[in-house]
Design a protein around this motif. Structure first.
Motif, short mmCIF file in Angstrom:
data_model
loop_
_atom_site.label_atom_id
_atom_site.label_comp_id
_atom_site.label_asym_id
_atom_site.label_seq_id
_atom_site.Cartn_x
_atom_site.Cartn_y
_atom_site.Cartn_z
N MET A 41 0.84 -1.20 0.00
CA MET A 41 0.00 0.00 0.00
C MET A 41 0.88 1.26 0.00
N ALA A 44 1.97 1.76 -3.49
CA ALA A 44 0.86 2.19 -4.36
C ALA A 44 0.52 3.65 -4.11
N CYS A 45 0.68 4.11 -2.88
CA CYS A 45 0.37 5.50 -2.53
C CYS A 45 1.59 6.41 -2.67
N LYS A 46 2.66 5.87 -3.20
CA LYS A 46 3.90 6.62 -3.46
C LYS A 46 4.53 7.18 -2.19
N ILE A 47 4.34 6.45 -1.09
CA ILE A 47 4.96 6.87 0.17
C ILE A 47 6.35 6.24 0.29
N PRO A 203 -0.63 10.03 3.19
CA PRO A 203 -1.81 9.77 2.35
C PRO A 203 -1.99 8.27 2.08
N ILE A 204 -2.34 7.53 3.13
CA ILE A 204 -2.45 6.06 3.00
C ILE A 204 -3.80 5.66 2.43
N ASP A 205 -3.90 4.39 2.06
CA ASP A 205 -5.16 3.84 1.54
C ASP A 205 -5.55 2.65 2.42
N ARG A 206 -6.41 2.93 3.39
CA ARG A 206 -6.76 1.87 4.34
C ARG A 206 -7.67 0.81 3.70
#
Ligand code: ARG
Length: 457
Positions: A41, A44-47, A203-206
């Motif tokens: 994740m 995918a979120c570019k963190i 900016p995560i994607d839970r």
């Protein structure tokens, strides 16, 4: 992992009291799975970069392979499974390992891992309990017409069928299954991304991690998510209730296997002998199921006591949540396996059960019912007349249907020879043909329903 603000390291006592690795290493599979979902994740979120994520994922697989072959190392300095895994990951992949813990805390990590573990265990118990139900249904089908005494107060009450008795436990296990399944629905939300307690600024994607881990969605409140252990308490509540049922079944076996009863010969494989009394065959497995039930309830109490006074959000007391859940789950698995083996392997002694049903005036109610039906006598009066018949039979050490017609008519002249047909134990059970009653016809219908409902055949 957190030494930055400290001038001195922890004392030996601190290290010992703080370490959960001796027990939470059981969570390693779930911890690796959650970390892999988290890092995918983050990429995918570019963190974190795709390259770093791939390195970390490969490293996590390598750590998992080591755990699977060599076990999880127990270093108290590394406190718990989360730090142990991260430390080993760093040894394998270098400083990039430090990126894994971005937008995450051990607080949401442990809540996630533990939910996953309880979910796996719930699924395993649902399978095991379904197997126990299958065993009960099979033996009940075999013994739909086998007559035994039914008891209240452990005093002979009315004849019942063994199949009916076994199907009573099928019903109990059915309710246990429904409790476990119901608890699983509430459990199946992902705390991951709640971070320490307040959520995260990244900016995560839970949704993404929830989905990857098979959850229905993310939890809605980060404070609740890191401090909630309801799922563990639900599990322990379901386990306790189930253990009580198994304990009652075990107790029946202990009684039935005793010589004065002699209703069952226990399978040798689930019995033990005595070192001094050569004739002994003891129902130890049944006694231990009865004993373990107490420990399982104790586990539930332990976690309730741990949780009852904790303010939001995470407190270290919550580290104590795992031992009672681990212990109860392992004990319950053993108990279910033992009871399934006992049901499968029991040699039910139909002759002894039938003899016992014929003793103890089990058909006295049938005599009273006959007086109501055939002689139009009010039930209370019929009860009184029947009581006199039992008193006479007891004085003569005879069964009810061994009293002569003259003797019965001396008690009440409205009795005639047709009464004998009602006094047999077969007639008694066959007559109880109301829905859910003990009549063989009813038992066969319930067995058939159970088989078609769960696809057993
Ligand atoms: N080993 C800990 C537990 O099982 C993990 C969470 C630690 N969190 C913390 N803030 N110290 O509860």
């Amino acid at each position: 992992m957190w030494g930055g603000r400290f001038a001195e390291g922890p004392s030996a006592i601190m290290r010992e009291i703080n370490a959960s690795i001796p027990f939470d290493k059981l969570l390693w599979r779930q911890d690796i799975a959650a970390s892999k979902a988290h890092v995918a994740m983050l990429a995918a979120c570019k963190i974190v970069s795709e390259d770093d994520a791939a390195t970390i994922t490969g490293g996590l697989d390598a750590v998992a392979a080591e755990y699977a072959s060599d076990g999880v190392p127990e270093d108290w300095d590394l406190e718990d499974i989360h730090m142990t895994t991260e430390a080993r990951l760093a040894e394998i992949v270098g400083p990039v390992a430090g990126r894994l813990h971005t937008a995450r805390s051990r607080n949401d990590q442990v809540a996630t891992d533990f939910r996953l573990w309880v979910r796996d265990e719930t699924d395993a118990l649902v399978d095991a309990l379904t197997g126990l139900q299958r065993a009960l249904v099979n033996r009940a089908g075999e013994h739909a017409g086998t007559i035994m005494p039914g008891f209240t107060h452990l005093q002979t009450a009315q004849p019942v069928t063994l199949g009916h008795h076994l199907m009573a436990y099928y019903e109990m296990i059915g309710r246990d299954l429904s409790r476990f399944r119901d608890a699983r629905v509430r459990l199946n939300q992902s705390p991951l991304g709640s971070a320490a307690l307040a959520g995260t600024g990244f900016p995560i994607d839970r949704e993404m991690t929830a989905q990857a881990l098979g959850f229905d969605g993310p939890t809605s409140n980060s404070l609740d998510a890191v401090s909630d252990r309801d799922f563990a308490l639900d599990f322990l509540g379901s386990a306790s209730q189930c253990a009580l049922h198994l304990s009652r079944l075990a107790e029946e076996f202990v009684i039935w296997a005793s010589q004065p009863f002699g209703f069952v010969r226990m399978p040798d494989t689930l019995s033990t002998g005595s070192s001094i009394m050569p004739q002994k065959k003891n129902p130890d497995a049944a006694e231990l199921v009865r004993g373990h039930a107490g420990r399982i309830v104790g586990c539930q109490m332990a976690l309730m006591m741990t949780m009852k006074g904790l303010p939001l959000a995470y407190s270290k007391d919550m580290q104590d949540d795992k031992p009672p859940v681990f212990e109860a789950a392992a004990l319950l698995q053993l108990c279910v396996a033992a009871m399934t083996g006992m049901i499968d392997g029991a040699d039910f002694r139909e002759d002894r059960m039938r003899q016992a049903a014929e003793l103890g005036y089990a058909t006295a109610t049938d005599l009273a019912d006959w007086l109501v039906r055939e002689a139009d006598i009010p039930f209370r009066e019929a009860h009184h007349i029947t009581g006199a018949a039992v008193k006479l039979a007891e004085r003569k050490s005879a069964a009810l249907d061994e009293l002569s017609l003259e003797e019965l008519q001396a008690i009440d002249e409205r009795i005639d020879e047709r009464v004998y047909a009602a006094l047999s134990v077969e007639a008694s059970v066959a007559a109880r043909n109301s829905y859910g009653g003990t009549a063989p016809e009813q038992v066969r219908a319930r067995v058939a329903e159970a088989r078609s409902k769960s696809g057993m055949e």
